[in-house]
Design a protein around this motif. Sequence first.
Motif, short mmCIF file in Angstrom:
data_model
loop_
_atom_site.label_atom_id
_atom_site.label_comp_id
_atom_site.label_asym_id
_atom_site.label_seq_id
_atom_site.Cartn_x
_atom_site.Cartn_y
_atom_site.Cartn_z
N GLU A 124 0.83 -1.21 0.00
CA GLU A 124 0.00 0.00 0.00
C GLU A 124 0.86 1.25 0.00
OE1 GLU A 124 -2.24 -1.50 3.47
OE2 GLU A 124 -4.02 -0.86 2.38
N VAL A 125 1.96 1.21 0.75
CA VAL A 125 2.88 2.35 0.78
C VAL A 125 3.54 2.52 -0.59
CG1 VAL A 125 5.05 3.22 1.75
CG2 VAL A 125 3.30 2.28 3.26
N ALA A 151 7.96 5.69 8.98
CA ALA A 151 8.60 7.00 8.84
C ALA A 151 8.09 7.72 7.60
CB ALA A 151 10.12 6.81 8.77
N PHE A 152 7.95 6.98 6.51
CA PHE A 152 7.48 7.57 5.26
C PHE A 152 6.08 8.17 5.43
CE2 PHE A 152 4.99 7.21 1.35
CZ PHE A 152 5.79 7.89 0.44
N LEU A 153 5.19 7.40 6.03
CA LEU A 153 3.81 7.86 6.21
C LEU A 153 3.75 9.08 7.13
CD1 LEU A 153 2.06 4.39 6.53
CD2 LEU A 153 1.84 5.99 4.61
N GLN A 154 4.49 9.04 8.22
CA GLN A 154 4.48 10.16 9.16
C GLN A 154 5.02 11.44 8.52
OE1 GLN A 154 6.80 8.46 12.37
NE2 GLN A 154 4.97 7.80 13.51
N HIS A 173 2.37 16.68 3.15
CA HIS A 173 1.10 16.98 2.48
C HIS A 173 0.36 18.12 3.18
CE1 HIS A 173 1.51 13.92 -0.42
NE2 HIS A 173 0.30 13.37 -0.37
N GLU A 174 0.39 18.13 4.50
CA GLU A 174 -0.28 19.20 5.23
C GLU A 174 0.31 20.55 4.86
OE1 GLU A 174 -1.67 16.73 9.26
OE2 GLU A 174 0.23 17.84 9.24
N GLY A 175 1.62 20.57 4.66
CA GLY A 175 2.27 21.81 4.23
C GLY A 175 1.82 22.23 2.85
N ALA A 176 1.72 21.26 1.94
CA ALA A 176 1.28 21.56 0.57
C ALA A 176 -0.15 22.08 0.56
CB ALA A 176 1.40 20.31 -0.30
N MET A 202 -3.24 7.91 4.53
CA MET A 202 -1.99 7.62 5.23
C MET A 202 -2.21 7.48 6.73
SD MET A 202 0.98 9.74 3.17
CE MET A 202 0.14 11.32 3.09
N ASN A 203 -3.06 8.31 7.29
CA ASN A 203 -3.36 8.19 8.71
C ASN A 203 -4.02 6.85 9.01
OD1 ASN A 203 -2.31 10.61 9.74
ND2 ASN A 203 -4.14 11.77 9.17
N GLY A 204 -4.83 6.39 8.06
CA GLY A 204 -5.45 5.07 8.20
C GLY A 204 -4.40 3.96 8.18
N LEU A 205 -3.41 4.10 7.31
CA LEU A 205 -2.34 3.10 7.22
C LEU A 205 -1.48 3.13 8.49
CD1 LEU A 205 -1.21 3.54 3.50
CD2 LEU A 205 -2.46 1.62 4.47
#
Length: 216
Positions: free
Chosen positions: A95-96, A163-166, A172-175, A209-212
Amino acid sequence: MTAKRSLIRRTTALAAATTAALVLAACGGKADSGSTPHNSHEGTASASASASAQPSTAQGANNTADTAFAKGMIPHHRQALEMAGLAATRAESAEVKALADEIKKAQDPEIKTLSGWLTSWGEQVPAADSAQGGHSGHSMSGMMTGEEMDQLSKASGKAFDTAFLQLMVKHHEGAVAMAKTEQSTGKFQPAKDMAAAIISSQSAEITRMNGLLGKN
């Protein structure tokens, strides 16, 4: 005498006909003259239509917010692509890996579009190394530091996935924040449209991502 009178009548009739023809010609000339202003009016109307088209072109011009959005989003996207590029060999979760591939497919074309806009505006496209933890990178919302990127590049397996998801959620939040600024202060409609697309797609990816992360 009768013949003479008949000749006079014919001569008079001919003169009258000639005069009438001249009068009609003169009237026709005036009508033609009148058509000139009409044609001129059509020309003016056409010119007015062209003039009215100009404001719409002007409305498509960019402002400083649009320029800032493009100059900021290019290195922001480049770093996301760098992060996503690591997933192919370091991620454990399918999924990642799929998410990373989707990020690359979405953001690479946007970088090209943003670069094209800057070039058309006579602005400089950010250097390729501006996403590598440089000063400009640190000033943008959600950008990873050089240390964070180093740690991600050294991780693998489940540790990489987490680490990637976090880090990508933060990225993404920045974008999304940058895109919202463009929507509220930008002028160039295509840039505002891209900002709307970024808000929609990356907000959905944040939820995903938060779900993952909840599964780890």
